[in-house]
Design an enzyme around this catalytic site. Structure first.
Site, PDB file in Angstrom:
ATOM      1  N   THR A   1      38.406  32.321  93.092  1.00  6.97           N
ATOM      2  CA  THR A   1      37.156  31.931  92.733  1.00  6.97           C
ATOM      3  C   THR A   1      36.426  31.230  93.785  1.00  6.97           C
ATOM      4  O   THR A   1      35.084  31.318  93.779  1.00  6.97           O
ATOM      5  CB  THR A   1      37.082  31.081  91.421  1.00  6.97           C
ATOM      6  N   ASP A   2      37.231  30.533  94.732  1.00 12.58           N
ATOM      7  CA  ASP A   2      36.497  30.072  95.799  1.00 12.58           C
ATOM      8  C   ASP A   2      35.648  31.099  96.566  1.00 12.58           C
ATOM      9  O   ASP A   2      34.525  30.632  97.097  1.00 12.58           O
ATOM     10  CB  ASP A   2      37.366  29.234  96.677  1.00 12.58           C
TER      11      ASP A   2
END
Lengths: 408, 410
Positions: A173-174
């Site tokens: 998700t980063d």
């Protein structure tokens, strides 16, 4: 062709760290913005503590940091000191964008909220990103990009139907947030260019990531169906999977077939094996219904050929197929080489430092990745004396007072 | 100005297929006037599921609905000379074109960027393809899975004892569409200052290289990253599990990053084992990299036993209260019920007349204070806006339209 980057003249103050925020800021640096990252040696960016070429800990030798912070300038301040905050405010007055990725209370504590900053610079653009957003009952909850894919619904749909969820190989998700945040900042810069108006952007990485599951959310809304793990299968495609290929080292190739023409081409490449004439494999719908048998047959064919051969023969026949490449393969990938995707920078401590570019190219105002990531506090003199016009006496006093942290 | 979105007044022609539609959608959700140009039989995405009530129909594809909000639709046959002439009339009043054709297709039609640039020097074109417009893989066939494979992502995604895998919902298409959008915004920013248009060439394979950091491990240590499943490796080869089964699914937690809050939680339920002993107290203060794998397994085993006894909701609620880093593995159903998302009013209901009902969408990917993101209209029906655009905007008469329909142009 522009000589300077398209964002030349834009100044960014970067209070982000680790992955998501720095990726957003690096996009801006790649396109010519001056990005000043404000670092506190007492609270060192985690990225400066990961992956050392020579093994020994050194905040200036971390490849994790240098990849995501190429092209930036580093100012080392102790933000606990009021005079450090004064320096930041003076920089805000001559900056365009402020980016931060701390928990919501940090900027509040320093008196650097958007409302504070717009008093100093009315058209400032500020972006705050954290796990779950600036407001709401869970806004202050501790979180981590390594496990955020779970909250965002992505883990649930990653892996195999007969066991629990698996990982995407990193803080997935980063990486999604990095791209989404760059889109957000550029939207705000476009708006400001058109109207003169700045604004505040509250980016929840969880909310951003869920955009990547929109079809599944609609399936739930419309049909009440709850998406889960499919392995490598995909409804509407058959075959659609990853197949083991020949060779002593592990090697795999994907094959994706949707149309009848692709299926026939696949059979042709396999020399029209008898099993492929089975009525169960005649149509896509039927192949989907008998996908276990289909995959087993395909694997016995791919198992006799290298992944490279499977890919090349199928591609020549117009069938989507691809080697599952690892990092060594990417290093020698001819397409990435053609696109000059990996840049070899010269870093003053690391030496040769390979940095990747982002997945798009502009024809008239291209990204320029030429300057390595900064050493910690490398640009203290540049920022304080050249940008802010402080005298050496001022700088010495601020250093003694602990607001500026000198780096040897 | 702000209420209409940051891109109010910007005119976009979206010629793209699956690979680029989210790019056009983002432009539309930011207020641009986006016209989706489709072949007469409808874009291919309309034939991809899931479908509303599992009935395959051009207006019932939920994948179509996911990728095409805030757009109007016209049908246009670009294989015909008349079709391309009509496109030119639209190009003359267009700011941005989004496309994802196989490289070479637009050249055949005289609609490639270089040709268009000569005629429309401020035009911006964003192209999204699996490998880019040029290069040895330019003509390679691909779904998003091939891009993920050739980009190195799949080699690190999944369990060590299973084949490489991917996220079970299309990712590379959306990710590259966002990249193309950012590129288009950079290009538009440049155009505002210089009047000059340009070409954005987005590659899904390159995007995939940015979804993992195997390259950093390779460049740093000369090591190929294995698939780690749901574990983290700390220095010294210590492996720590992250995923834990619970009563109604799974949660993910990294107890190693918060023993001082996790152990009291275990202890409150009498399940801390030896972890409250003096020997363990000392060990818990040291870095996990200094432990033996057996010690890690013992401590994490106690965590696993504890978590197994509760539901996702119970564990998440208590973790929040105790400021412990733990997330439930949420399904889409769980997310719809998530307290934080509900308080922030994250989900958005969109009325979809084509389906006779509303659909609940994920909401804003980010919240802009002056120019909020907003779904301006549902994904369009096939050719829904032919009359409005060919008639209303280009001024064609009903007779013209009939003739074009009969000629297989629209």
């Amino acid at each position: 062709m522009a000589v300077q980057g398209v964002l030349h003249g834009i100044r960014v103050l970067d209070f982000t760290w680790v992955w998501a925020g720095p990726i957003m800021c690096r996009h801006l640096a790649d396109y010519g913005a001056e990005v000043i990252t404000i670092e506190n040696p007492n609270y060192i960016d985690l990225a400066r503590q990961l992956i050392y070429k020579d093994g020994a800990y050194d905040p200036d030798m971390a490849i994790a940091y240098t990849n995501f912070n190429a092209g930036k300038k580093s100012l080392s301040l102790n933000m606990a000191e009021p005079e450090a905050i004064d320096i930041v405010k003076r920089l805000v007055a001559i900056s365009d964008v402020v980016m931060e990725s701390m928990t919501p209370k940090a900027m509040r504590r320093w008196g650097l909220t958007y409302d504070d900053l717009r008093q100093i610079k009315p058209d400032i653009i500020m972006l705050s990103t954290c796990m779950q957003g600036q407001t709401g009952p869970y806004s202050m909850s501790p979180g981590n990009g390594a496990i955020l894919p779970a909250l965002a619904g992505i883990s649930e749909v990653t892996g195999w139907p007969d066991r629990g969820p698996t990982g995407q190989g990193g803080p997935y998700t980063d990486f999604l947030a990095g791209a989404m945040g760059a889109a957000a900042v550029m939207t705000a810069l476009v708006h400001r260019e058109r109207t003169g108006e700045g604004q505040y952007i509250d980016m929840s990485q969880n909310e951003s990531a869920m955009q990547f599951l929109t079809p599944a959310f609609l399936d739930y809304s419309a049909n009440g169906r709850v998406a889960s793990r499919l392995g490598n299968r995909r409804p509407g495609y058959a075959p659609h999977g990853v197949y083991r290929c020949a060779g002593e080292a592990e090697s795999w190739c994907t094959i994706s077939v949707r149309t009848d023409a692709e299926w026939q081409a696949l059979c042709e490449v396999m020399d029209q094996p008898a099993w492929a004439r089975d009525i169960r494999f005649a149509t896509r719908q039927s192949r989907e219904a008998h996908v276990d048998a289909l995959d087993a047959h395909l694997a016995s064919w791919t198992g006799q050929h290298s992944a490279q051969e499977v890919m090349e023969r199928l591609q020549r026949a117009g069938v989507p197929a691809a080697v599952v490449q690892d990092a060594a393969d990417l290093d020698t990938d001819p397409q990435l080489a053609h696109r000059q995707h990996y840049v070899r920078l010269q870093h003053p401590r690391i030496g040769e430092n390979v940095v990747d570019r982002y997945g798009f190219r502009l024809s008239a105002t291209p990204d320029v990745v030429q300057v390595p990531a900064p050493l910690l506090g490398q640009h203290n003199d540049y920022v304080l004396s050249e940008i802010l016009g402080l005298s050496q006496g001022d700088i010495n006093r601020l250093t003694t007072a602990g607001a500026v942290v000198a780096v040897a | 100005m702000g209420d209409g979105g940051a891109l109010q007044g910007v005119r976009v022609l979206d010629l793209s297929g699956e690979f680029g539609q989210f790019c056009g959608r983002l432009m539309g959700d930011h207020g641009a006037d986006v016209i989706k140009v489709e072949p007469l039989e409808g874009d291919n995405v309309r034939r991809l599921g899931p479908f509303y009530e599992d009935v395959e129909d051009v207006d019932r594809s939920l994948y179509w609905h996911a990728m095409n909000t805030s757009k109007r639709s016209i049908t246009l046959n670009l294989e015909t000379v008349q079709g391309r002439a009509l496109l030119h009339r639209l190009l003359a009043i267009t700011d941005v074109v989004v496309e994802s054709y196989d490289p070479g297709t637009l050249e055949r039609w005289g609609l490639d960027f270089n040709t268009l640039h000569a005629q429309y020097p401020s035009l911006i074109m964003a192209s999204i393809t699996p490998f880019g417009q040029t290069g040895p893989y330019r003509d390679y066939r691909a779904t998003e899975m091939e891009a993920l494979a050739l980009g190195g992502f799949m080699s690190v995604c999944g369990d060590p004892d299973r084949p490489p895998t991917r996220v079970g919902q299309p990712q590379a298409t959306i990710f590259s569409s966002i990249n193309a959008y950012t590129g288009a915004m950079l290009a538009y920013y440049h155009r505002l200052r210089s009047g000059e248009g340009q070409h954005i060439d987005a590659s899904m394979q390159e995007g995939a290289t940015n979804l993992h950091y195997a390259q950093l491990i390779w460049n740093g240590y000369g090591m190929i990253s294995p698939r780690m499943g749901m574990t983290l490796t700390f220095g010294g080869g210590i492996i720590v599990p992250i995923s834990y089964a619970c009563q109604d699914g799974y949660v993910q937690a990294i107890p190693a990053l918060g023993w001082d809050t996790f152990i009291p939680w275990l202890d409150a339920h009498g399940m801390a084992g030896d972890l409250t002993s003096a020997a363990w107290q000392e060990r818990l203060e040291s870095l996990i990299t200094d432990w033996s794998q057996e010690q890690v397994d013992y401590a994490c085993g106690l965590v696993a036993q504890f978590l197994a006894g509760f539901t996702k909701k119970e564990l998440y609620k208590e973790a929040i209260r105790r400021r412990q880093m733990l997330y439930p593995v949420q399904t889409v159903q769980d997310a719809r019920d998530d307290h934080q998302l509900l308080e922030r009013q994250y989900f958005v209901d969109v009325d979809v007349p084509a389906l006779g009902r509303a659909l609940t969408y994920p909401g804003a990917p980010y919240r802009m204070s002056a120019t909020p993101w907003r779904i301006h209209r549902p994904a369009p029906r096939l050719g829904e806006h032919n009359a409005a655009i060919y008639g209303g905007v280009l001024g064609l008469s009903e007779t013209d339209l009939t003739s074009l329909r009969q000629g297989g142009v629209i």
